[in-house]
Design a protein around this motif. Structure first.
Motif, PDB file in Angstrom:
ATOM      1  N   ILE A  65       5.187   6.598  -1.328  1.00 32.58           N
ATOM      2  CA  ILE A  65       6.173   5.510  -1.307  1.00 32.58           C
ATOM      3  C   ILE A  65       5.454   4.167  -1.213  1.00 32.58           C
ATOM      4  O   ILE A  65       4.487   4.012  -0.490  1.00 32.58           O
ATOM      5  N   MET A  66       5.942   3.196  -1.964  1.00 35.52           N
ATOM      6  CA  MET A  66       5.380   1.846  -1.950  1.00 35.52           C
ATOM      7  C   MET A  66       5.821   1.127  -0.680  1.00 35.52           C
ATOM      8  O   MET A  66       7.013   1.053  -0.386  1.00 35.52           O
ATOM      9  N   ASN A  67       4.841   0.619   0.051  1.00 34.15           N
ATOM     10  CA  ASN A  67       5.137  -0.121   1.267  1.00 34.15           C
ATOM     11  C   ASN A  67       4.705  -1.575   1.058  1.00 34.15           C
ATOM     12  O   ASN A  67       3.551  -1.925   1.262  1.00 34.15           O
ATOM     13  N   PRO A  68       5.625  -2.441   0.616  1.00 31.55           N
ATOM     14  CA  PRO A  68       5.220  -3.807   0.237  1.00 31.55           C
ATOM     15  C   PRO A  68       4.783  -4.637   1.440  1.00 31.55           C
ATOM     16  O   PRO A  68       5.409  -4.559   2.497  1.00 31.55           O
ATOM     17  N   GLY A 121       3.742  -4.031  -7.885  1.00 33.46           N
ATOM     18  CA  GLY A 121       4.933  -3.656  -8.651  1.00 33.46           C
ATOM     19  C   GLY A 121       6.167  -3.581  -7.776  1.00 33.46           C
ATOM     20  O   GLY A 121       6.091  -3.674  -6.553  1.00 33.46           O
ATOM     21  N   GLU A 122       7.303  -3.401  -8.441  1.00 33.61           N
ATOM     22  CA  GLU A 122       8.586  -3.500  -7.746  1.00 33.61           C
ATOM     23  C   GLU A 122       9.248  -2.149  -7.505  1.00 33.61           C
ATOM     24  O   GLU A 122      10.287  -2.068  -6.873  1.00 33.61           O
ATOM     25  N   ARG A 123       8.643  -1.062  -8.020  1.00 37.38           N
ATOM     26  CA  ARG A 123       9.311   0.233  -7.938  1.00 37.38           C
ATOM     27  C   ARG A 123       9.087   0.881  -6.574  1.00 37.38           C
ATOM     28  O   ARG A 123       8.131   0.566  -5.865  1.00 37.38           O
ATOM     29  N   VAL A 124       9.971   1.820  -6.227  1.00 44.06           N
ATOM     30  CA  VAL A 124       9.911   2.447  -4.909  1.00 44.06           C
ATOM     31  C   VAL A 124       8.740   3.429  -4.797  1.00 44.06           C
ATOM     32  O   VAL A 124       8.060   3.500  -3.784  1.00 44.06           O
ATOM     33  N   ARG A 125       8.536   4.188  -5.898  1.00 44.32           N
ATOM     34  CA  ARG A 125       7.446   5.165  -5.867  1.00 44.32           C
ATOM     35  C   ARG A 125       6.175   4.541  -6.439  1.00 44.32           C
ATOM     36  O   ARG A 125       6.218   3.874  -7.465  1.00 44.32           O
ATOM     37  N   THR A 126       5.050   4.799  -5.768  1.00 39.30           N
ATOM     38  CA  THR A 126       3.804   4.157  -6.216  1.00 39.30           C
ATOM     39  C   THR A 126       3.380   4.604  -7.615  1.00 39.30           C
ATOM     40  O   THR A 126       2.770   3.827  -8.334  1.00 39.30           O
ATOM     41  N   VAL A 127       3.739   5.842  -8.008  1.00 31.98           N
ATOM     42  CA  VAL A 127       3.335   6.279  -9.354  1.00 31.98           C
ATOM     43  C   VAL A 127       3.886   5.371 -10.447  1.00 31.98           C
ATOM     44  O   VAL A 127       3.325   5.293 -11.536  1.00 31.98           O
ATOM     45  N   ASP A 128       5.005   4.711 -10.145  1.00 36.98           N
ATOM     46  CA  ASP A 128       5.606   3.835 -11.145  1.00 36.98           C
ATOM     47  C   ASP A 128       5.022   2.428 -11.102  1.00 36.98           C
ATOM     48  O   ASP A 128       5.353   1.584 -11.926  1.00 36.98           O
ATOM     49  N   ASN A 129       4.186   2.152 -10.103  1.00 35.70           N
ATOM     50  CA  ASN A 129       3.581   0.823  -9.990  1.00 35.70           C
ATOM     51  C   ASN A 129       2.135   0.866 -10.484  1.00 35.70           C
ATOM     52  O   ASN A 129       1.641   1.898 -10.920  1.00 35.70           O
ATOM     53  N   ASN A 130       1.479  -0.272 -10.374  1.00 30.88           N
ATOM     54  CA  ASN A 130       0.128  -0.420 -10.905  1.00 30.88           C
ATOM     55  C   ASN A 130      -0.897  -0.331  -9.768  1.00 30.88           C
ATOM     56  O   ASN A 130      -0.874  -1.140  -8.842  1.00 30.88           O
ATOM     57  N   LEU A 131      -1.776   0.666  -9.846  1.00 30.95           N
ATOM     58  CA  LEU A 131      -2.804   0.827  -8.812  1.00 30.95           C
ATOM     59  C   LEU A 131      -3.902  -0.212  -9.025  1.00 30.95           C
ATOM     60  O   LEU A 131      -4.541  -0.249 -10.069  1.00 30.95           O
ATOM     61  N   LEU A 132      -4.110  -1.062  -8.023  1.00 24.79           N
ATOM     62  CA  LEU A 132      -5.136  -2.100  -8.168  1.00 24.79           C
ATOM     63  C   LEU A 132      -6.490  -1.602  -7.694  1.00 24.79           C
ATOM     64  O   LEU A 132      -7.532  -2.062  -8.140  1.00 24.79           O
ATOM     65  N   GLY A 133      -6.484  -0.675  -6.756  1.00 17.20           N
ATOM     66  CA  GLY A 133      -7.756  -0.170  -6.252  1.00 17.20           C
ATOM     67  C   GLY A 133      -7.518   0.535  -4.934  1.00 17.20           C
ATOM     68  O   GLY A 133      -6.410   0.538  -4.412  1.00 17.20           O
ATOM     69  N   GLU A 134      -8.565   1.178  -4.438  1.00 14.64           N
ATOM     70  CA  GLU A 134      -8.396   1.824  -3.146  1.00 14.64           C
ATOM     71  C   GLU A 134      -9.672   1.717  -2.343  1.00 14.64           C
ATOM     72  O   GLU A 134     -10.750   1.553  -2.897  1.00 14.64           O
ATOM     73  N   ILE A 156       0.839  -1.193   0.000  1.00 14.51           N
ATOM     74  CA  ILE A 156       0.000   0.000   0.000  1.00 14.51           C
ATOM     75  C   ILE A 156       0.880   1.251   0.000  1.00 14.51           C
ATOM     76  O   ILE A 156       2.066   1.196   0.312  1.00 14.51           O
ATOM     77  N   GLU A 157       0.257   2.352  -0.365  1.00 14.64           N
ATOM     78  CA  GLU A 157       1.010   3.597  -0.456  1.00 14.64           C
ATOM     79  C   GLU A 157       1.154   4.204   0.929  1.00 14.64           C
ATOM     80  O   GLU A 157       0.176   4.329   1.661  1.00 14.64           O
TER      81      GLU A 157
END
Ligand code: ADP
Ligand code: MG
Length: 593
Positions: A409-412, A445-458, A403-404
């Protein structure tokens, strides 16, 4: 459930279906008697065609013949993959609120189909073949997907199955299905590490799997290339001949979609020929403005045209080794599946990479994935057999999920290559005093910033009792099942308040209402096709009956003309004979109808 659970390899170019029957896998033939079916759908003025019938008429009906639909699923219209392929497809892809739809003329009307709907038609066809073969209803299936399929793509496959009247027992990856097939059939000799390369028409999928013994196959790492497949080789060859045609005849063939389709078919055939011969000939009569195009392609030219693509096959192989931290010398078996692994140059490059290792390609590459899926379907639906006791597989998450957190920032929470099914939690808290709602944005996704990953939903956790920032304890749990489907739960530990959330990516996903409509349409198309087929059968039977009658009558008339002076008994005998013949034809006609 029970015995009629089928295994489906839903391929970009070819699909195949199998079932566990009489203690072994049977690959189910389609109505042409073929063991795999082209993933093609065509629409015409009168009918909808699926499989061979669709593929064979493509050059006559290029705008309304659809293939490669799998390359569109779970994607947005502006996805580079969609944009790139659109230039090559003769059929039209349009933007429907950000999603790609395919526009055709069907029964004289313009109609749009979602790629999911097209896939459902293919699934329906495979299900039909199975039902005809088994003479029983089929409602459950194991379906194979690329191992790096993301959540949207998996959901799209589930929707397609749903529309086709199939519920999914499990989604498994192509490579794991292949490993299961090799294992069941005792074609892997040793316990140890296996690299499986599935290289088909649309994509490349590589997995590193460890055969732990006791029948357990554990996926250690997966990687792939969603933009590399046999179709890409075809495109290169087509472009090569477009240039050759320009040079030779000073004409641009690309202005004629029909000519392009014929060229594409010939190029694919030439490519396949080059897997067993050094040279392939292309002869297309009156391809463009009545010019006959006769030419040839050698294996060397083919390799030159595709050198960079062929090299790219090694990248995901290196990646799985790196991710699994296993050296290539520790790989005991390299298994090749998928039609494009028949290309000798591909085999050479893989074998060289593994220092000249002999490759295991003993299973028919067109059937092996459906075979493995059928085994898995039998295992999961509780079929009892000594052979099946030995098969178990452990899969991994293909992408990190999280989650963001503040600052985008992506928090895996679940990491790529974590074993699935799994359930993991993390505690989060509020950023502001008296914050009453908490928004959870789920990314993949694997990137650090969420903008570079794929938003699945919120989703939003509301009515948090007011408290200073940092005090509320919000536990977010990611639950991912064996098919890779994700469910997210949020729990406010202070108040005991729960919130469950099934990830649905509204951007890409069809709504329930759309799916319901498609289910209705699917039934309508199915019964229309059946009517057309029955009509055709009735027509053919009647035509044959008339032909037989005409034949009998003609023969008798000829006899009559030649025998003007016959005896009374002879005329009576002949008359009797004719009547009997007509009656027996009539009887046969009635039995057959
Ligand atoms: P998918 O699973 O993506 O549908 P398949 O594994 O069925 O793909 O492989 C289909 C691809 O393999 C097509 O691009 C086809 O042209 C290619 N192919 C099939 N036979 C051969 C061959 N003998 N030589 C080279 N390519 C082949
Ligand atoms: Mg395949």
């Amino acid at each position: 459930m029970g015995k009629n659970s089928i295994g489906i390899d839903l391929g970009t170019t070819y699909s195949c279906v199998g079932i566990w029957k009489d203690d072994k896998v049977e690959i189910i033939p389609n109505d042409h008697g073929n063991r795999f079916t082209p993933s093609y759908i065509a629409f015409s003025y009168a009918v909808r065609l699926i499989g061979e019938n669709a593929k064979n008429q493509i050059s006559m009906n290029p705008f309304n013949t659809i293939y490669d639909a799998k390359r569109l699923i779970g994607r947005q219209f502006n996805d580079p993959e969609v944009q790139l392929n659109m230039n090559y497809w003769p059929f039209q892809v349009i933007d429907m609120n950000g999603r790609p739809y395919i526009q055709v003329t069907y029964k004289g009307k313009i109609k749009q189909f979602s790629p999911v709907e097209i896939l459902s038609m293919l699934l329906c066809k495979l299900k039909d073949s199975a039902e005809i073969y088994l003479k029983e209803r089929v409602t459950v299936a194991v379906i194979t997907v690329d191992s790096n399929y993301n959540d949207s793509q998996r959901q799209a496959i589930r929707d397609a199955a749903n529309i086709a009247g199939l519920s999914i027992l499990r989604l498994i990856s192509g490579p794991i299905a292949a490993a299961i097939a090799y294992k069941l059939d005792n074609r892997i000799s040793v316990e140890g590490n296996i690299v499986i390369v599935d290289f088909g028409g649309g994509s490349l999928d590589v997995s590193l799997i460890t055969n732990i013994g006791e029948g357990v196959l554990e996926v250690m790492a997966t990687a792939g290339d969603a933009h590399l497949g046999g179709e890409d080789f075809n495109k290169r060859i087509v472009n090569y001949f477009i240039s050759e045609f320009k040079r030779k005849f000073k004409k641009d063939i690309t202005t004629d979609k029909r000519a392009l389709c014929r060229l594409r078919t010939a190029c694919e055939r030439a490519k396949c020929t080059l897997s067993s011969s050094k040279q392939a000939f292309i002869e297309i009569d009156s391809i463009f403005e009545s010019i006959d195009f006769h030419t040839s392609l050698t294996r060397d030219v083919f390799i030159n045209l595709n050198q960079d693509l062929i090299q790219r096959i090694i990248d995901p192989v290196e990646k799985v080794l790196r991710d699994a931290r296993i050296d290539k010398s520790q790989i005991h078996e390299v298994i090749l599946v998928g039609g494009s692994t028949r290309i000798p140059e591909i085999q050479k490059i893989i074998s060289n990479f593994f220092n000249g290792k002999e490759l295991n390609k003993s299973f028919n590459p067109d059937e092996v994935i459906a075979y493995g899926a059928a085994v898995k379907a039998a295992c999961l639906s509780g079929v009892r057999s000594g052979k099946l006791d030995n098969i178990l597989n452990i899969d991994v998450a293909p992408h990190s999920l999280g989650i963001e957190s503040a600052g985008g920032i992506m928090n895996p929470i679940i990491k790529r290559n974590d074993t699935i099914p799994t359930r993991k939690s993390k505690i989060f808290t509020t950023d502001l005093d008296n914050q009453t709602n908490f928004i959870i944005k789920v990314y993949e996704g694997e990137r650090v910033r969420t903008v570079d990953n794929n938003l699945l939903g919120e989703f939003e956790l509301t009515d948090i009792p007011p408290a200073p920032k940092g005090v509320p304890q919000i536990e977010v749990t990611f639950d991912i099942d064996s098919s890779g489907f994700l469910e997210v739960l949020a729990f406010n530990k202070n108040s005991g308040q729960h919130n469950k959330f099934v990830v649905t990516n509204d951007k890409n996903r069809l709504s329930n209402k759309e799916i319901e409509q498609m289910i209705k349409d699917a039934m309508k198309y199915h019964s229309e096709d059946k009517n057309v087929k029955q009509k055709e059968q009735a027509r053919n039977n009647f035509e044959r009956y008339l032909g037989n009658l005409q034949n009998a009558l003609q023969k008798t008339i000829t006899w009559f003309d030649d025998n003007q002076g016959a005896e009374k008994e002879e005329y009576e005998r002949k008359r009797e004979y004719l009547i009997n013949q007509v009656l027996s034809e009539l009887e046969e006609f009635q039995i057959n109808n």
